[in-house]
Design an enzyme around this catalytic site. Sequence first.
Site, PDB file in Angstrom:
ATOM      1  N   LYS A  49       2.481   2.610   6.414  1.00  0.00           N
ATOM      2  CA  LYS A  49       2.948   3.967   6.112  1.00  0.00           C
ATOM      3  C   LYS A  49       2.270   4.970   7.045  1.00  0.00           C
ATOM      4  O   LYS A  49       2.903   5.885   7.563  1.00  0.00           O
ATOM      5  CB  LYS A  49       2.653   4.309   4.634  1.00  0.00           C
ATOM      6  N   GLN A  93      -0.979   4.638  -3.962  1.00  0.00           N
ATOM      7  CA  GLN A  93      -0.529   3.248  -3.819  1.00  0.00           C
ATOM      8  C   GLN A  93      -0.825   2.472  -5.100  1.00  0.00           C
ATOM      9  O   GLN A  93      -1.933   2.528  -5.642  1.00  0.00           O
ATOM     10  CB  GLN A  93      -1.232   2.603  -2.611  1.00  0.00           C
ATOM     11  N   ASP A 116       7.210   9.597  -3.921  1.00  0.00           N
ATOM     12  CA  ASP A 116       7.585   8.290  -4.458  1.00  0.00           C
ATOM     13  C   ASP A 116       8.686   8.426  -5.515  1.00  0.00           C
ATOM     14  O   ASP A 116       9.299   7.429  -5.909  1.00  0.00           O
ATOM     15  CB  ASP A 116       6.366   7.639  -5.132  1.00  0.00           C
TER      16      ASP A 116
HETATM   17  N1  GUN Z   1       3.298  -0.586  -4.596  1.00  0.00           N
HETATM   18  C1  GUN Z   1       4.360  -1.387  -4.358  1.00  0.00           C
HETATM   19  N2  GUN Z   1       5.449  -0.640  -4.060  1.00  0.00           N
HETATM   20  C2  GUN Z   1       5.065   0.644  -4.112  1.00  0.00           C
HETATM   21  C3  GUN Z   1       5.747   1.881  -3.899  1.00  0.00           C
HETATM   22  O1  GUN Z   1       6.947   1.965  -3.602  1.00  0.00           O
HETATM   23  N3  GUN Z   1       4.987   3.002  -4.046  1.00  0.00           N
HETATM   24  C4  GUN Z   1       3.681   2.955  -4.394  1.00  0.00           C
HETATM   25  N4  GUN Z   1       3.037   4.105  -4.534  1.00  0.00           N
HETATM   26  N5  GUN Z   1       3.024   1.831  -4.599  1.00  0.00           N
HETATM   27  C5  GUN Z   1       3.718   0.682  -4.460  1.00  0.00           C
END
Ligand code: GUN
Length: 278
Positions: A49, A93, A116
């Site tokens: 990211k 995350q 998100d």
């Molecule tokens: N962990 C696995 N997929 C995701 C996601 O799309 N967003 C976040 N914040 N954590 C994750």
Amino acid sequence: MDNIIDGKKIAKDLRGKIAEEVKTLDRPPGLAVILVGEDPASRVYVRNKELACIEAGFYSDKIKKSENITEEELLLEVDRLNDNPNIDGILVQLPLPKHIDSNKVLERISPLKDVDGFCSENIGKLMQNKPYLRPCTPQGVMTMLASAGVDVMGKNCVVIGASNIVGRPMAMELLNARGTVTICNSKTQDVAGKVRQADIVVAGVGIPKFVKGDWVKDGAIVIDVGINRLDDGTLCGDVDFDAIKGKAAGITPVPGGVGPMTIATLLENTLVAYKAKL
Ligand code: GUN
């Protein structure tokens, strides 16, 4: 083969378009990503990211916290980012350590910075078909379907998995596009029979090759959200790609399918949050 829906390419084009737009802005859009602990998969996702942010000309703030951080300390970190005018998007995350209430942390993120799309306000808006910031993976799947020329309206859609991150918002996205949606969960009877009726199948269950070749009807579109690491170290999705690719009208590979779309969509959402402030 031309029935492969190339998420890597669609995501690259989307990131390129975003990068061009960022060049015209007065200040770079800012994304803060909070990573708690040392989960190896989470570290890789967060790094990817961060790299995508930098490549697109965003300001990226990666905040690493120890496994031992208290819930209160983490909430204060979110408050700090909510108040920071250079940060347009905040992502925590997942998964978080067990002593922290993930829901409480996600709800603390300002809905205007919730890139998100997980907080109840943004999920509620998606549910009412008045979406604002939408969960990245399902939104990325919709972008892929559009890019592959798939019209969801009136189609039978089967979503396998009912998680908050993938299955539930995916079902809402397909419903908002006027598909007829069936959501399967771990107690669903005869999943194979349901998949056999489907024009569009989306699998997000976390079980390698769960969707078998003989479940899928000829000409169906198959979207694989799974990323499973096998004992030999290779990655594999939730669908049996080799058994299905000869009969599907479109299928996403793993890796190189939905994964890159999730990250490109995160940038897209951060840009939406940035522009909302203008
Ligand atoms: N962990 C696995 N997929 C995701 C996601 O799309 N967003 C976040 N914040 N954590 C994750």
